[in-house]
Design a protein around this motif. Structure first.
Motif, PDB file in Angstrom:
ATOM      1  N   ASP A 128       0.919  -1.354  -0.091  1.00  0.00           N
ATOM      2  CA  ASP A 128      -0.029   0.099   0.088  1.00  0.00           C
ATOM      3  C   ASP A 128       0.955   1.310  -0.054  1.00  0.00           C
ATOM      4  O   ASP A 128       0.472   2.278  -0.542  1.00  0.00           O
ATOM      5  CB  ASP A 128      -0.882   0.000   1.168  1.00  0.00           C
ATOM      6  N   LEU A 129       2.001   1.232   0.710  1.00  0.00           N
ATOM      7  CA  LEU A 129       2.674   2.448   0.918  1.00  0.00           C
ATOM      8  C   LEU A 129       3.580   2.688  -0.800  1.00  0.00           C
ATOM      9  O   LEU A 129       3.478   3.829  -1.005  1.00  0.00           O
ATOM     10  CB  LEU A 129       3.794   2.184   1.919  1.00  0.00           C
ATOM     11  N   LYS A 130       3.892   1.533  -1.303  1.00  0.00           N
ATOM     12  CA  LYS A 130       4.476   1.788  -2.587  1.00  0.00           C
ATOM     13  C   LYS A 130       3.261   2.243  -3.627  1.00  0.00           C
ATOM     14  O   LYS A 130       3.873   3.236  -4.319  1.00  0.00           O
ATOM     15  CB  LYS A 130       5.161   0.488  -3.168  1.00  0.00           C
ATOM     16  N   ARG A 131       2.194   1.718  -3.533  1.00  0.00           N
ATOM     17  CA  ARG A 131       1.248   2.292  -3.975  1.00  0.00           C
ATOM     18  C   ARG A 131       0.892   3.809  -3.977  1.00  0.00           C
ATOM     19  O   ARG A 131       0.836   4.762  -4.945  1.00  0.00           O
ATOM     20  CB  ARG A 131       0.067   1.348  -4.019  1.00  0.00           C
ATOM     21  N   LEU A 132       0.935   4.116  -2.902  1.00  0.00           N
ATOM     22  CA  LEU A 132       0.717   5.584  -2.377  1.00  0.00           C
ATOM     23  C   LEU A 132       1.891   6.419  -2.908  1.00  0.00           C
ATOM     24  O   LEU A 132       1.611   7.495  -3.238  1.00  0.00           O
ATOM     25  CB  LEU A 132       0.447   5.660  -0.742  1.00  0.00           C
TER      26      LEU A 132
END
Length: 139
Positions: A77-81
Motif C-alpha cells: 500500500d505504501l509503494k502504491r501511495l
C-alpha cells in the motif's frame, strides 16, 4: 590465458566526503597518486540497518492500527501511495492494471531506497497521524 581484472574499489559517501568502504579498498586508494581520477557507479543492494528500520516501523504500524493484516500488505500500500507502480494491460482481463514495483535489494540501490523510505514515512505520518519509526513507538 584469461585476462585478470582488478577487483572493484568500493567507496562510500560519508559526512566528511568519499571514503574507502573496506580495508582492501583503502589499500588500493592509498597506492594511487594524488590527482588520480576514478570512475564510480552505484552498487545495487543496500545497508541492512536501513532495511531493518523500515520493516520494524511497518511492524509497529500494523500492530498499532489493525488496518493491515501483515507488514507485506502495508508495504504494498505504501509503494502504491508513493507512486512506485507499473501500469500494464492485462490481456486476460482486457483492463489496465497496476503492479507495485519491487524494493528488493537487487532492484534498488541505497540512495533510491532511502528516498523511497523518507517519502513513505512522510506519507504514512500525514495519513495516519503518527510516526511508527520514532523511538517513542518502540517503547
Amino acid at each position: 590465458m584469461g585476462h585478470d581484472t582488478a577487483p572493484d574499489i568500493l567507496l562510500q559517501k560519508c559526512p566528511a566526503g568519499i571514503a574507502a568502504y573496506d580495508k582492501f579498498s583503502a589499500g588500493i586508494l592509498d597506492g594511487l597518486v594524488m590527482g588520480q581520477v576514478l570512475t564510480c557507479k552505484l552498487r545495487k543492494g543496500r545497508a541492512l540497518d536501513r532495511n531493518a528500520a523500515y520493516w520494524a516501523g511497518l511492524g509497529v504500524a500494523v500492530k498499532a492500527t489493525d488496518a493491515w493484516p501483515t507488514t507485506r500488505h502495508l508495504h504494498d500500500d505504501l509503494k502504491r501511495l508513493c507512486g512506485y507502480v507499473d501500469v500494464y494491460h492485462n490481456p486476460l482481463t482486457g483492463r489496465d492494471e497496476v503492479r507495485v514495483q519491487s524494493t528488493a535489494f537487487d532492484k534498488m540501490h541505497e540512495s533510491e531506497f532511502a528516498q523511497y523510505f523518507r517519502l513513505a514515512q512522510m506519507k504514512f505520518i500525514a495519513k495516519m497521524g503518527f510516526d511508527p519509526w520514532s523511538r517513542q513507538a518502540d517503547e
